[in-house]
Design an enzyme around this catalytic site. Sequence first.
Site, PDB file in Angstrom:
ATOM      1  N   GLU A 269       0.810  -1.219   0.000  1.00  0.00           N
ATOM      2  CA  GLU A 269       0.000   0.000   0.000  1.00  0.00           C
ATOM      3  C   GLU A 269       0.843   1.269   0.000  1.00  0.00           C
ATOM      4  O   GLU A 269       0.360   2.347   0.317  1.00  0.00           O
ATOM      5  CB  GLU A 269      -0.934  -0.021   1.209  1.00  0.00           C
ATOM      6  CG  GLU A 269      -1.891  -1.202   1.202  1.00  0.00           C
ATOM      7  CD  GLU A 269      -2.672  -1.321   2.490  1.00  0.00           C
ATOM      8  OE1 GLU A 269      -3.601  -0.521   2.693  1.00  0.00           O
ATOM      9  OE2 GLU A 269      -2.339  -2.206   3.312  1.00  0.00           O
TER      10      GLU A 269
ATOM     11  N   SER B  15     -11.446   9.597  -0.015  1.00  0.00           N
ATOM     12  CA  SER B  15     -11.646   8.449   0.869  1.00  0.00           C
ATOM     13  C   SER B  15     -12.911   8.625   1.700  1.00  0.00           C
ATOM     14  O   SER B  15     -13.339   9.744   2.004  1.00  0.00           O
ATOM     15  CB  SER B  15     -10.438   8.275   1.797  1.00  0.00           C
ATOM     16  OG  SER B  15      -9.267   7.982   1.061  1.00  0.00           O
TER      17      SER B  15
ATOM     18  N   SER C  82      -6.463  -1.917   1.723  1.00  0.00           N
ATOM     19  CA  SER C  82      -6.733  -1.257   0.444  1.00  0.00           C
ATOM     20  C   SER C  82      -7.229  -2.235  -0.617  1.00  0.00           C
ATOM     21  O   SER C  82      -7.080  -1.993  -1.814  1.00  0.00           O
ATOM     22  CB  SER C  82      -5.487  -0.514  -0.082  1.00  0.00           C
ATOM     23  OG  SER C  82      -5.126   0.521   0.785  1.00  0.00           O
TER      24      SER C  82
END
EC number: 6.3.2.4
Length: 385
Positions: free
Chosen positions: A29, A353, A217
């Site tokens: 990530e 997000s 993720s």
Amino acid sequence: MSTENLPQSPQQPVRKPRVAVVFGGRSSEHGISVVTAGAVLRAIDRTKYEVLPIGITREGRWFLTADAPERMAITDRRTPDVDELAESRDGGVVLPVDPANREVVYYEPGSVPKALGEVDVVFPVLHGPYGEDGTLQGLLELSGVPYVGAGVLASAVGQDKEYMKRVFTSFGLKVGPYVVIRPREWAQEEAAARKKIIDFAGEHGWPLFVKPARAGSSIGITKVDDLSGLDEAIAEAQRHDPKILVEAALRGREIECGVLEFEDGPRASVPAEIPPPDAHAYYDFDAKYIDSTPGIVPAPLTDEETAEVRRLAVEAFEAASCEGLVRADFFLTDEGEFVINEINTMPGFTPISMYPQMWQATGIGYPELVDRLVQAALRRSTGLR
């Protein structure tokens, strides 16, 4: 004796707290962590804080980086990298390991190390192993440097999906069916480990989700519709983690909720719903970050459902002994029951997000959110608490 007429020493200006934003790291990530750091650097109040950007490369080297949020974005479907931002590939930085000394030191081969000044708080925007899993938090505890987010135990629990589920179950939170394949099982009895998964599918049905046990993720996750895709899915998960988790599919809606630590304790945001993405089999990495599949904020729930998921999100935060922030992910099943899927102790924090979007809808914008997290870290001591 009066001191009224004695010469007075000039008052030293009060130094602004210095925040080290640490990002990148050795996990899969890495790129998303850099994107998150760019958003934090853009939002943090420079009139209130001094900022020191520190990037960790994929190999684990620590560098001073450019304070350049505009270079930390996804471009042409590609995530950025710390190597592209390092101010020098020759010199690195080290944090102190002496709690009496919080000075960050810069070193170059053949030169005398140079102190960069004390760090008052670290904002570790790392995702995945070697950053979000308690390893960096342990280093900061040894250093006596306050930091944003969960401590060592909560970070480790939040990273390992098996033990996260075990903790939630022990606190009475409902989790979905799952089975774990450990590295030794696969190495010593591969056929038996595969049969374990097939038997699980026989009990709970297809599809299954095969995922790394300690990644985030949505990296390394495969939706497996039948036996023919199982081996490839296992190999993909094991590229990211030798320990894998296999979950049964739950029929229902994906609901997320943010938790933020206030002075009087944790509170939950309004929830969001993640609708099934049109161009993807499920809400995978590309759907989240590349194609930016939008969530629905606030989620179209009844008042009773909204209150319940907010209550459960705070319960999950407390069950794992979290601090600072958490994003809690649930399924609202077709039977009307909330089942917790996982928590993220350092959730995706880019402008798109869901965590910042949920708090924006709750009344706390991105810059205030960053400020609250830094202030919560400054209030909290390191060590046992």
